[in-house]
Design a protein around this motif. Sequence first.
Motif, PDB file in Angstrom:
ATOM      1  N   ALA A   1      -3.688  33.779  28.882  1.00  0.00           N
ATOM      2  CA  ALA A   1      -2.307  33.884  29.385  1.00  0.00           C
ATOM      3  C   ALA A   1      -1.345  34.297  28.279  1.00  0.00           C
ATOM      4  O   ALA A   1      -0.404  35.052  28.500  1.00  0.00           O
ATOM      5  CB  ALA A   1      -1.872  32.547  29.991  1.00  0.00           C
ATOM      6  N   LYS A   2      -1.571  33.784  27.069  1.00  0.00           N
ATOM      7  CA  LYS A   2      -0.652  34.060  25.963  1.00  0.00           C
ATOM      8  C   LYS A   2      -0.954  35.360  25.227  1.00  0.00           C
ATOM      9  O   LYS A   2      -0.123  35.853  24.475  1.00  0.00           O
ATOM     10  CB  LYS A   2      -0.720  32.914  24.933  1.00  0.00           C
ATOM     11  N   GLY A   3      -2.196  35.860  25.385  1.00  0.00           N
ATOM     12  CA  GLY A   3      -2.622  36.966  24.547  1.00  0.00           C
ATOM     13  C   GLY A   3      -2.783  36.498  23.114  1.00  0.00           C
ATOM     14  O   GLY A   3      -2.512  37.238  22.159  1.00  0.00           O
TER      15      GLY A   3
ATOM     16  N   ALA B   1       4.912  27.863  25.294  1.00  0.00           N
ATOM     17  CA  ALA B   1       4.594  28.610  26.514  1.00  0.00           C
ATOM     18  C   ALA B   1       5.143  30.039  26.498  1.00  0.00           C
ATOM     19  O   ALA B   1       5.701  30.519  27.486  1.00  0.00           O
ATOM     20  CB  ALA B   1       5.106  27.845  27.736  1.00  0.00           C
ATOM     21  N   ASN B   2       4.992  30.725  25.362  1.00  0.00           N
ATOM     22  CA  ASN B   2       5.434  32.113  25.216  1.00  0.00           C
ATOM     23  C   ASN B   2       4.220  33.019  25.052  1.00  0.00           C
ATOM     24  O   ASN B   2       3.130  32.545  24.721  1.00  0.00           O
ATOM     25  CB  ASN B   2       6.321  32.248  23.971  1.00  0.00           C
ATOM     26  N   ARG B   3       4.427  34.317  25.253  1.00  0.00           N
ATOM     27  CA  ARG B   3       3.370  35.256  24.894  1.00  0.00           C
ATOM     28  C   ARG B   3       3.280  35.324  23.367  1.00  0.00           C
ATOM     29  O   ARG B   3       4.229  35.032  22.654  1.00  0.00           O
ATOM     30  CB  ARG B   3       3.627  36.629  25.519  1.00  0.00           C
TER      31      ARG B   3
ATOM     32  N   PRO C   1       9.417  34.450  20.787  1.00  0.00           N
ATOM     33  CA  PRO C   1      10.081  33.151  20.603  1.00  0.00           C
ATOM     34  C   PRO C   1       9.587  32.128  21.621  1.00  0.00           C
ATOM     35  O   PRO C   1       9.271  32.476  22.758  1.00  0.00           O
ATOM     36  CB  PRO C   1      11.560  33.469  20.850  1.00  0.00           C
ATOM     37  N   SER C   2       9.556  30.874  21.209  1.00  0.00           N
ATOM     38  CA  SER C   2       9.157  29.805  22.130  1.00  0.00           C
ATOM     39  C   SER C   2      10.207  29.640  23.225  1.00  0.00           C
ATOM     40  O   SER C   2      11.398  29.810  22.976  1.00  0.00           O
ATOM     41  CB  SER C   2       9.027  28.479  21.373  1.00  0.00           C
ATOM     42  N   PRO C   3       9.765  29.288  24.450  1.00  0.00           N
ATOM     43  CA  PRO C   3      10.728  29.073  25.535  1.00  0.00           C
ATOM     44  C   PRO C   3      11.363  27.684  25.456  1.00  0.00           C
ATOM     45  O   PRO C   3      10.673  26.693  25.208  1.00  0.00           O
ATOM     46  CB  PRO C   3       9.887  29.197  26.806  1.00  0.00           C
TER      47      PRO C   3
END
Length: 325
Positions: A50-52, A139-141, A145-147
């Motif tokens: 999901a994140k790559g 929960a970021n790609r 930046p982090s969400p």
Amino acid sequence: MSVTGSDEAAVAAGAQALARGRLVAFPTETVYGLGADARDPDAVGRIFAAKGRPQDHPLICHVASAGDAAALVDEITPDARALADAFWPGPLTLVMTRSPTVPDAVTGGRDTVAVRVPAHPVALALLRAFGGPVAAPSANRFGRPSPTRAADVADELGDAVDVVLDGGPCEIGIESTVVDMTTDPPQVLRPGRISAAQLSQVIGRPVAAQASGPARAPGMLESHYAPGARVEVVESAARAAGRASELANSGSRVALMCEGPVPGAPAQAVVLGPMGDPDDYAARLYAAFRRADAEGCQAIVAVPPPAEGVGAAVRDRLARAAAGR
Ligand code: TXA
Ligand code: MG
């Protein structure tokens, strides 16, 4: 993907999704995490997809209590115990020697595991309802930046995440302090709200601050935490105004990030502030990066906060965002 509230029913549905091997994003006091059952290598594999994110970057295991942490590690040393007592639940991640039961997918095949008890009530409710360890990176790609808000998670990951629990904006806004307890002295691998000095005070011996240059934590690349816009760090509001004018005159759409107002800023600049004191600056940092991207800015000129309290960690994130672009 479904974005739900964070009442009891939503948390129960999140726990059931984890038990089925699905991905659940949840709020913590630092940033939103993308969680999976840490005991299930297939579920953990979905996080990387999901994140790559490269497979060898290890993940933090989230648990509901220090007691639950014991099952993941070989031993909780007296120093680790003292830090857990002082700072858990809270924005501190302890790297300890792993138990053989922790899957390699979580640790990237290392002999250590990173563990944290988050302080957010929704995160704790989810962990209790699920009843096991939850592996969760931000929960970021990968590289973004982090969400810090549920809507940012939805923007980053879309249908790659099954459930997003919305617990409102994150209070701290930058990721936890990561400290390696397996070295002597213990070593901060990633600065955060809790400083090396605070850790050292609790254990009564030195804790090494993060070394400068390339980060020590595996996967903590210099170019991490970056928005699409190029970040430039300058040390005063007056210089920021000058640099923003230069960029604007050469045709760039430019954003400004500063504790307070920036006198002399070009009229076309997108003002991402005032960012406020170091705590507010941390809480607003990643949302400001996202706003600059949403406004189509090519450059962000940032005046960092003073290096006191969480300010030192904000400066670290700004320097990383500015590097390698
Ligand atoms: O605040 C946080 O820590 C957030 C929330 C969701 O808890 N999580 C987070 O996870 O920032 P992530 O995956 O984006 O960052 C984890 C950091 C990375 O720098 C990684 O290298 C380090 O922890 N880490 C994880 N396991 C490690 C290990 N065994 N040894 C050394 N560093 C480790
Ligand atoms: Mg991350």
